[in-house]
Design a protein around this motif. Sequence first.
Motif, mmCIF file in Angstrom:
data_model
loop_
_atom_site.group_PDB
_atom_site.id
_atom_site.type_symbol
_atom_site.label_atom_id
_atom_site.label_comp_id
_atom_site.label_asym_id
_atom_site.label_seq_id
_atom_site.Cartn_x
_atom_site.Cartn_y
_atom_site.Cartn_z
ATOM 1 N N LEU A 18 1.055 -1.291 0.122
ATOM 2 C CA LEU A 18 0.113 0.140 0.084
ATOM 3 C C LEU A 18 0.753 1.269 0.159
ATOM 4 O O LEU A 18 0.550 2.353 -0.516
ATOM 5 N N ILE A 70 -2.344 -7.391 -0.912
ATOM 6 C CA ILE A 70 -2.712 -6.445 -0.146
ATOM 7 C C ILE A 70 -3.406 -7.312 0.991
ATOM 8 O O ILE A 70 -4.485 -7.627 0.945
ATOM 9 N N GLY A 123 -5.083 1.839 -3.631
ATOM 10 C CA GLY A 123 -5.294 0.569 -2.973
ATOM 11 C C GLY A 123 -6.721 0.002 -2.820
ATOM 12 O O GLY A 123 -6.878 -1.209 -2.357
#
Length: 303
Positions: free
Chosen positions: A43, A84, A259
């Motif tokens: 991120l 992520i 993100g």
Amino acid sequence: MRLVTYRRTVNEESRLGALVDDLVVDLQWLGDAAGIDLPADMLDFIDLGPQAVKSATELLNTYREDWPVGVAIPVQNVKLLAPIPRPRKNIFGIGLNYTEHVAESAKSLDTSPDLPKQPVIFSKPPTTVIGNGDAIEHNAKITQQMDWECELAAIIGTRAKRVERKDALQYVFGYSIMNDISARDNRRSGQWIYSKGQDTYAPFGPCIVTADEIGDPQNLKLWLTVNGVEKQNSNTAYMLFKVDELIADISQGITLEPGDIIATGTPAGVGAGRTPQEWLWPGDVVECHIEGIGSLRNPVVAV
């Protein structure tokens, strides 16, 4: 680039790497060797914007034949996590976004047979995310109808607010694979978040391929197998609402931020639409594949 989040041991913090052949190259360590600051977190890297992608790509090309000591690790010696592991916000899910899936859903899931006039948007909490190889949890007390959905995931790279469709793809950082696991018997008065938002219901990975390497996101083959048997086989060309349309539509009322993840919908072939219907059970292994990105494999376990 093919970016991953990895760790070498269970006790280590996760780190940002790039897949190069059969190696994971740690980008922060590579940057340190070259005197360039790069983050150790996906991120944080996305937050840096296009310049970070450019700098990292140049570094990888420069050192490709002669990696500094300790920077490149054989991929078999690391654990790949979700790219992520903990999204900052809920994942944007898109329902009924392939024509044949609209038809099969109307027959088996009480949805409208008419093609949607606007994207059908729902969400999945950050706690749904698991990585390649991680277990999808099957709780028989909650569901007897666990289903699969292979999807292209688009990851936003720069803040997008009321963008036009013609500009929308400029806001994409990269693409990955997501399996939108769904408990079909957990829909509540037309709401999907509980049926699609349970823990482990968003296998994600194995990597993020940066947008410059994908080119056209609307010409990618995608397919899914359960225990090696093909269940879905289609192409992103058949999306009703293309990736650029989805970004433009969502951003008119909801600001998309770096993100953020959009799971762009699944083609026909889900278990609910088959005759007889088929479901995932403990012991099954489900694999999603998307051309140019890779494969996402997850076992199903009882909890």
